[in-house]
Design an enzyme around this catalytic site. Structure first.
Site, PDB file in Angstrom:
ATOM      1  N   ASP A   1       0.824  -1.207   0.000  1.00  0.00           N
ATOM      2  CA  ASP A   1       0.000   0.000   0.000  1.00  0.00           C
ATOM      3  C   ASP A   1       0.860   1.260   0.000  1.00  0.00           C
ATOM      4  O   ASP A   1       2.084   1.201   0.098  1.00  0.00           O
ATOM      5  CB  ASP A   1      -0.945  -0.002   1.215  1.00  0.00           C
ATOM      6  CG  ASP A   1      -0.258  -0.495   2.495  1.00  0.00           C
ATOM      7  OD1 ASP A   1       0.966  -0.299   2.640  1.00  0.00           O
ATOM      8  OD2 ASP A   1      -0.946  -1.079   3.353  1.00  0.00           O
TER       9      ASP A   1
ATOM     10  N   ASN B   1      -8.212  -3.584  14.536  1.00  0.00           N
ATOM     11  CA  ASN B   1      -9.575  -3.856  14.072  1.00  0.00           C
ATOM     12  C   ASN B   1      -9.603  -4.975  13.027  1.00  0.00           C
ATOM     13  O   ASN B   1     -10.633  -5.222  12.408  1.00  0.00           O
ATOM     14  CB  ASN B   1     -10.228  -2.586  13.512  1.00  0.00           C
ATOM     15  CG  ASN B   1      -9.505  -2.036  12.297  1.00  0.00           C
ATOM     16  OD1 ASN B   1      -8.499  -2.592  11.849  1.00  0.00           O
ATOM     17  ND2 ASN B   1     -10.004  -0.935  11.752  1.00  0.00           N
TER      18      ASN B   1
ATOM     19  N   HIS C   1      -7.686  -5.105  10.246  1.00  0.00           N
ATOM     20  CA  HIS C   1      -7.368  -4.751   8.865  1.00  0.00           C
ATOM     21  C   HIS C   1      -6.020  -5.336   8.446  1.00  0.00           C
ATOM     22  O   HIS C   1      -5.112  -5.494   9.260  1.00  0.00           O
ATOM     23  CB  HIS C   1      -7.425  -3.231   8.640  1.00  0.00           C
ATOM     24  CG  HIS C   1      -6.253  -2.457   9.193  1.00  0.00           C
ATOM     25  ND1 HIS C   1      -6.378  -1.575  10.235  1.00  0.00           N
ATOM     26  CD2 HIS C   1      -4.952  -2.408   8.824  1.00  0.00           C
ATOM     27  CE1 HIS C   1      -5.212  -1.020  10.488  1.00  0.00           C
ATOM     28  NE2 HIS C   1      -4.319  -1.514   9.653  1.00  0.00           N
TER      29      HIS C   1
ATOM     30  N   GLU D   1     -10.011  -1.992   5.487  1.00  0.00           N
ATOM     31  CA  GLU D   1     -10.701  -1.776   6.745  1.00  0.00           C
ATOM     32  C   GLU D   1     -11.959  -2.645   6.830  1.00  0.00           C
ATOM     33  O   GLU D   1     -12.456  -3.125   5.807  1.00  0.00           O
ATOM     34  CB  GLU D   1     -11.097  -0.295   6.858  1.00  0.00           C
ATOM     35  CG  GLU D   1      -9.939   0.689   6.755  1.00  0.00           C
ATOM     36  CD  GLU D   1      -9.133   0.806   8.035  1.00  0.00           C
ATOM     37  OE1 GLU D   1      -9.400   0.039   8.987  1.00  0.00           O
ATOM     38  OE2 GLU D   1      -8.245   1.670   8.089  1.00  0.00           O
TER      39      GLU D   1
END
Length: 234
Positions: A67, A135, A137, A142
């Site tokens: 990314d 979380n 990800h 996400e």
């Protein structure tokens, strides 16, 4: 899926660095999918030491990164291109023409397509290195309603922005968008290594043993044929 529990984070990083070394020694032109953030830094330090000691040769290796932030150039000290250069590429004998980090400037959709093409170019990655967010990800995928199939621009959640703000002077300086490999893109890798510190124990257990759901993106790794999770028991 294989799970390795080590006695310390340093041991975790040593295990992963040795796996990468063994792969490259067995396949000198290996294609590596790499990650950024604080999690892999000690791994990269160990690979630098191995390279300088003559234990591994990166001269024919190709890399593609997961990314990149949108809105900051590769020369920015918080861009992932800058991160990879300063934490790994500048210190090993890799040809930088064989390293790819998506551009965060200009046409984000076009940049996403270019990253997808690089992932496919020459075949799937031999190994994809992943971290995991609190979380769940992976990359910048996400929690959401569906698993993204391909590389795409994404709006970062407030929790991710806050988590990344420690690296910027002000939270207002943190990019709110990024380009990331999609879940489908990540799953193309022949082998996946997921690294997680002790502070991620709860989300790792949820991802590995709970239902496969896009609300816990890392849970999709249960469907991959060759995943190794390395974490520490501390």
């Amino acid at each position: 899926m294989k799970v390795i529990v080590t006695n310390s984070y340093d041991e975790t990083c040593a295990v992963i660095a040795n796996m990468i070394k063994e792969l490259v020694n067995a396949k000198p032109d290996a294609k590596l999918g790499l990650a950024t953030g604080g999690t892999p830094v000690p791994i990269y330090k160990k690979l630098i030491e191995m390279n300088k000691a003559g234990e591994v040769d990166f001269s024919r290796v190709h890399t593609v990164n997961l990314d990149e932030y949108c809105g900051i150039p590769g020369t920015h000290d918080q861009s992932y291109r800058y991160f990879m250069d300063t934490n790994l590429f500048d210190h090993i004998n890799i040809d930088k023409k064989n390293t790819f980090v998506a551009s965060g400037m200009g046409d984000f959709e076009a940049n996403a397509r270019e990253l997808e093409e690089k992932v496919r170019e020459g075949g799937a990655a031999d190994l994809q290195l992943l971290g995991i967010g609190h979380n769940g990800h992976i990359g910048f995928n996400e929690p959401c309603e569906s698993f993204p199939a391909a590389v795409h621009p994404v709006e970062l959640t407030e929790s991710t922005i806050q988590a990344n703000s420690r690296l910027f002077d002000r939270v207002e300086d943190v990019p709110t968008r990024a380009i990331t490999m999609g879940i489908g893109t990540i799953l193309k890798a022949r082998r996946i290594l997921l690294i997680a510190g002790a502070d991620k124990r709860e989300i790792v257990e949820k991802a590995l043993t709970g239902p496969v759901t896009p609300w816990v993106p890392a849970s999709v790794l249960q469907l991959h044929r060759d995943v190794t999770v390395i974490t520490c028991g501390e």
